[in-house]
Write a protein that holds these residues in place. Structure first.
Motif, short mmCIF file in Angstrom:
data_model
loop_
_atom_site.label_atom_id
_atom_site.label_comp_id
_atom_site.label_asym_id
_atom_site.label_seq_id
_atom_site.Cartn_x
_atom_site.Cartn_y
_atom_site.Cartn_z
N GLU A 52 39.87 34.26 49.25
CA GLU A 52 38.69 33.49 48.84
C GLU A 52 38.86 32.92 47.45
O GLU A 52 38.52 31.77 47.19
N GLY A 53 39.39 33.73 46.55
CA GLY A 53 39.59 33.28 45.17
C GLY A 53 40.59 32.15 45.04
O GLY A 53 40.48 31.30 44.17
N LEU A 54 41.56 32.14 45.94
CA LEU A 54 42.59 31.08 45.94
C LEU A 54 42.25 29.93 46.88
O LEU A 54 43.05 29.01 47.05
N LEU A 57 43.40 41.83 41.36
CA LEU A 57 43.37 42.16 42.78
C LEU A 57 44.77 42.19 43.37
O LEU A 57 45.10 43.07 44.19
N ILE A 58 45.61 41.26 42.96
CA ILE A 58 47.00 41.23 43.45
C ILE A 58 47.73 42.49 43.01
O ILE A 58 48.47 43.12 43.78
N LEU A 98 35.20 30.91 32.08
CA LEU A 98 34.93 31.48 33.40
C LEU A 98 36.09 31.25 34.36
O LEU A 98 36.39 32.11 35.19
N ALA A 99 36.76 30.11 34.24
CA ALA A 99 37.94 29.85 35.08
C ALA A 99 39.04 30.87 34.77
O ALA A 99 39.70 31.38 35.69
N LEU A 100 39.23 31.17 33.49
CA LEU A 100 40.23 32.18 33.12
C LEU A 100 39.85 33.57 33.63
O LEU A 100 40.70 34.34 34.08
N VAL A 101 38.57 33.89 33.59
CA VAL A 101 38.10 35.18 34.10
C VAL A 101 38.38 35.27 35.60
O VAL A 101 38.85 36.31 36.10
N GLU A 102 38.14 34.20 36.32
CA GLU A 102 38.42 34.20 37.76
C GLU A 102 39.91 34.40 38.03
O GLU A 102 40.29 35.14 38.93
N GLN A 103 40.75 33.74 37.24
CA GLN A 103 42.20 33.89 37.41
C GLN A 103 42.62 35.33 37.13
O GLN A 103 43.46 35.89 37.85
N GLN A 104 42.06 35.93 36.10
CA GLN A 104 42.41 37.31 35.77
C GLN A 104 41.95 38.26 36.86
O GLN A 104 42.64 39.21 37.21
N THR A 162 42.51 45.72 52.81
CA THR A 162 42.04 44.56 53.59
C THR A 162 40.97 43.79 52.81
O THR A 162 41.00 42.56 52.75
N GLU A 163 40.02 44.52 52.22
CA GLU A 163 38.95 43.88 51.45
C GLU A 163 39.52 43.11 50.25
O GLU A 163 39.09 42.00 49.95
N ALA A 164 40.51 43.69 49.58
CA ALA A 164 41.12 43.03 48.42
C ALA A 164 41.85 41.76 48.85
O ALA A 164 41.78 40.73 48.17
N LEU A 165 42.54 41.82 49.99
CA LEU A 165 43.24 40.62 50.48
C LEU A 165 42.26 39.50 50.80
O LEU A 165 42.53 38.33 50.51
N VAL A 166 41.11 39.85 51.37
CA VAL A 166 40.08 38.85 51.66
C VAL A 166 39.59 38.21 50.36
O VAL A 166 39.45 36.98 50.26
N LEU A 167 39.34 39.03 49.34
CA LEU A 167 38.88 38.51 48.06
C LEU A 167 39.92 37.61 47.39
O LEU A 167 39.58 36.59 46.78
#
Length: 112
Positions: A108-110, A66-67, A55-61, A100-105
């Motif tokens: 949050e992810g980082l 998003l980037i 799950l940690a790898l999925v979050e990183q991907q 803007t929404e992607a930058l917010v995500l």
């Protein structure tokens, strides 16, 4: 929204617990020579750690995707600036909102 789980930290914690198990823990100190019930507990813990690591790898991907998405939108913005008469401004507004929404995500992810 539910609280974010640090899956990498969870996996590390589980592995650390297995590695540092003592006589008063549920896990055996020498789990390779443990009985069947103790072996089952260790293997279940290892599987749980593996799930958290995955799950940690999925979050990183997801963050990486998003980037890349933000970079693509910014490239579209640059092209639109060079050719303003050929660009649909309603699409531009929608793209800015998604940017803007992607930058917010990403933030949050980082945890920024």
């Amino acid at each position: 929204m539910t609280e974010r789980i640090d899956h990498a930290a969870e996996a590390q914690s589980i592995l650390r617990d297995i590695d540092t198990a003592g006589p008063n823990d549920n896990l055996p100190m020498d789990w390779c020579g443990a009985d069947a019930d103790e072996q089952w507990l260790v293997h279940a813990s290892l599987r749980e750690a593996q799930v958290h690591a995955t799950l940690a790898l999925v979050e990183q991907q997801r963050i990486a995707n998003l980037i890349a998405y933000v970079a693509l939108l910014e490239q579209q913005f640059a092209e639109a600036a060079q050719h303003p008469t050929e660009f649909d401004w309603e699409t531009r507004e929608d793209s800015e909102k998604r940017h803007t929404e992607a930058l917010v995500l990403i933030r949050e992810g980082l945890n920024l």
